[in-house]
Structures are given as structure tokens and as C-alpha cells.
Scaffold this motif. Structure first.
Motif, PDB file in Angstrom:
ATOM      1  N   LYS A  50       0.828  -1.208   0.000  1.00 15.52           N
ATOM      2  CA  LYS A  50       0.000   0.000   0.000  1.00 15.52           C
ATOM      3  C   LYS A  50       0.862   1.258   0.000  1.00 15.52           C
ATOM      4  O   LYS A  50       0.539   2.237  -0.667  1.00 15.52           O
ATOM      5  CB  LYS A  50      -0.952  -0.008   1.191  1.00 15.52           C
ATOM      6  CG  LYS A  50      -2.055  -1.026   1.050  1.00 15.52           C
ATOM      7  CD  LYS A  50      -2.985  -1.034   2.242  1.00 15.52           C
ATOM      8  CE  LYS A  50      -4.047  -2.108   2.070  1.00 15.52           C
ATOM      9  NZ  LYS A  50      -4.961  -2.164   3.192  1.00 15.52           N
ATOM     10  N   VAL A  51       1.963   1.223   0.735  1.00 14.09           N
ATOM     11  CA  VAL A  51       2.884   2.370   0.756  1.00 14.09           C
ATOM     12  C   VAL A  51       3.486   2.568  -0.637  1.00 14.09           C
ATOM     13  O   VAL A  51       3.575   3.697  -1.131  1.00 14.09           O
ATOM     14  CB  VAL A  51       3.984   2.174   1.818  1.00 14.09           C
ATOM     15  CG1 VAL A  51       5.092   3.204   1.664  1.00 14.09           C
ATOM     16  CG2 VAL A  51       3.386   2.238   3.215  1.00 14.09           C
ATOM     17  N   LYS A  52       3.889   1.480  -1.277  1.00 15.55           N
ATOM     18  CA  LYS A  52       4.444   1.580  -2.626  1.00 15.55           C
ATOM     19  C   LYS A  52       3.425   2.168  -3.593  1.00 15.55           C
ATOM     20  O   LYS A  52       3.765   3.013  -4.424  1.00 15.55           O
ATOM     21  CB  LYS A  52       4.879   0.198  -3.133  1.00 15.55           C
ATOM     22  CG  LYS A  52       6.113  -0.356  -2.486  1.00 15.55           C
ATOM     23  CD  LYS A  52       6.405  -1.725  -3.081  1.00 15.55           C
ATOM     24  CE  LYS A  52       7.442  -2.485  -2.312  1.00 15.55           C
ATOM     25  NZ  LYS A  52       7.635  -3.845  -2.873  1.00 15.55           N
ATOM     26  N   ASP A  53       2.175   1.707  -3.491  1.00 12.45           N
ATOM     27  CA  ASP A  53       1.123   2.225  -4.359  1.00 12.45           C
ATOM     28  C   ASP A  53       0.900   3.713  -4.127  1.00 12.45           C
ATOM     29  O   ASP A  53       0.742   4.487  -5.082  1.00 12.45           O
ATOM     30  CB  ASP A  53      -0.194   1.461  -4.142  1.00 12.45           C
ATOM     31  CG  ASP A  53      -0.150   0.041  -4.688  1.00 12.45           C
ATOM     32  OD1 ASP A  53       0.752  -0.271  -5.500  1.00 12.45           O
ATOM     33  OD2 ASP A  53      -1.024  -0.759  -4.299  1.00 12.45           O
ATOM     34  N   ALA A  54       0.889   4.127  -2.870  1.00 10.38           N
ATOM     35  CA  ALA A  54       0.687   5.539  -2.544  1.00 10.38           C
ATOM     36  C   ALA A  54       1.842   6.383  -3.081  1.00 10.38           C
ATOM     37  O   ALA A  54       1.623   7.471  -3.632  1.00 10.38           O
ATOM     38  CB  ALA A  54       0.552   5.719  -1.038  1.00 10.38           C
ATOM     39  N   ALA A  55       3.058   5.884  -2.940  1.00 11.71           N
ATOM     40  CA  ALA A  55       4.220   6.618  -3.447  1.00 11.71           C
ATOM     41  C   ALA A  55       4.146   6.753  -4.964  1.00 11.71           C
ATOM     42  O   ALA A  55       4.459   7.812  -5.516  1.00 11.71           O
ATOM     43  CB  ALA A  55       5.507   5.916  -3.031  1.00 11.71           C
ATOM     44  N   LYS A  56       3.716   5.718  -5.626  1.00 13.99           N
ATOM     45  CA  LYS A  56       3.574   5.767  -7.085  1.00 13.99           C
ATOM     46  C   LYS A  56       2.519   6.791  -7.476  1.00 13.99           C
ATOM     47  O   LYS A  56       2.707   7.551  -8.425  1.00 13.99           O
ATOM     48  CB  LYS A  56       3.215   4.397  -7.635  1.00 13.99           C
ATOM     49  CG  LYS A  56       3.115   4.365  -9.154  1.00 13.99           C
ATOM     50  CD  LYS A  56       2.685   3.000  -9.645  1.00 13.99           C
ATOM     51  CE  LYS A  56       2.587   2.908 -11.141  1.00 13.99           C
ATOM     52  NZ  LYS A  56       1.786   3.923 -11.777  1.00 13.99           N
ATOM     53  N   ASN A  57       1.415   6.833  -6.733  1.00 11.76           N
ATOM     54  CA  ASN A  57       0.356   7.802  -7.030  1.00 11.76           C
ATOM     55  C   ASN A  57       0.857   9.226  -6.858  1.00 11.76           C
ATOM     56  O   ASN A  57       0.527  10.101  -7.657  1.00 11.76           O
ATOM     57  CB  ASN A  57      -0.865   7.553  -6.141  1.00 11.76           C
ATOM     58  CG  ASN A  57      -1.581   6.277  -6.504  1.00 11.76           C
ATOM     59  OD1 ASN A  57      -1.430   5.748  -7.589  1.00 11.76           O
ATOM     60  ND2 ASN A  57      -2.360   5.751  -5.565  1.00 11.76           N
ATOM     61  N   VAL A  58       1.644   9.463  -5.829  1.00 11.71           N
ATOM     62  CA  VAL A  58       2.205  10.808  -5.601  1.00 11.71           C
ATOM     63  C   VAL A  58       3.156  11.150  -6.742  1.00 11.71           C
ATOM     64  O   VAL A  58       3.099  12.261  -7.305  1.00 11.71           O
ATOM     65  CB  VAL A  58       2.931  10.881  -4.243  1.00 11.71           C
ATOM     66  CG1 VAL A  58       3.740  12.148  -4.135  1.00 11.71           C
ATOM     67  CG2 VAL A  58       1.922  10.774  -3.111  1.00 11.71           C
ATOM     68  N   LYS A  59       3.997  10.203  -7.119  1.00 10.12           N
ATOM     69  CA  LYS A  59       4.946  10.430  -8.199  1.00 10.12           C
ATOM     70  C   LYS A  59       4.200  10.739  -9.497  1.00 10.12           C
ATOM     71  O   LYS A  59       4.557  11.671 -10.231  1.00 10.12           O
ATOM     72  CB  LYS A  59       5.823   9.188  -8.374  1.00 10.12           C
ATOM     73  CG  LYS A  59       6.871   9.284  -9.436  1.00 10.12           C
ATOM     74  CD  LYS A  59       7.701   7.999  -9.457  1.00 10.12           C
ATOM     75  CE  LYS A  59       7.987   7.608 -10.871  1.00 10.12           C
ATOM     76  NZ  LYS A  59       8.640   6.309 -10.973  1.00 10.12           N
TER      77      LYS A  59
END
Length: 65
Positions: A50-59
Motif C-alpha cells: 500500500k505504501v508503494k502504491d501511494a508513493a507511485k500515485n504521488v509520483k
């Protein structure tokens, strides 16, 4: 980040739940504890995804700007 990882992590949680239930039913405290540990490990890995997904969304949001 991929669906495969999420499925694998969820399977680990389910396996842990089954192991915990079997341990509880048979009175095997070690198996029950192992099951809880497997579940916790699956939860931690899911949180990481979930953290990886959130970071990707921010990027991705910054790329659109």
C-alpha cells in the motif's frame, strides 16, 4: 506493487489463519502461534504494498503537473 505480490501476501494471511485455527482445534499452541506469525507477516507485506502504491500515485501526480 503488482497484483501477484498482493495475491501472494493475501494467501499468506489465509494460510496463517488456517494454521492458527488448526492449532487451536488440536491444542497445538506452537502451530497456533506460527499461524498468527504468518498472518502478521502477510499484513506487514500488504502494508508495504500500500505504501508503494501511494508513493507511485504521488509520483504520478507530480508528473501530471
Amino acid at each position: 506493487m503488482g497484483a501477484d505480490d498482493k495475491i501472494r501476501n493475501k494467501a499468506e494471511e489465509v494460510k496463517g489463519k488456517l494454521k492458527e485455527g488448526t492449532g487451536r482445534a488440536t491444542g497445538d499452541r506452537s502451530m497456533e502461534a506460527d499461524g498468527r506469525a504468518d498472518q502478521a507477516e502477510g499484513h506487514v507485506k500488504q502494508a508495504g504494498e500500500k505504501v508503494k502504491d501511494a508513493a507511485k500515485n504521488v509520483k504520478d501526480a507530480f508528473k501530471k503537473s
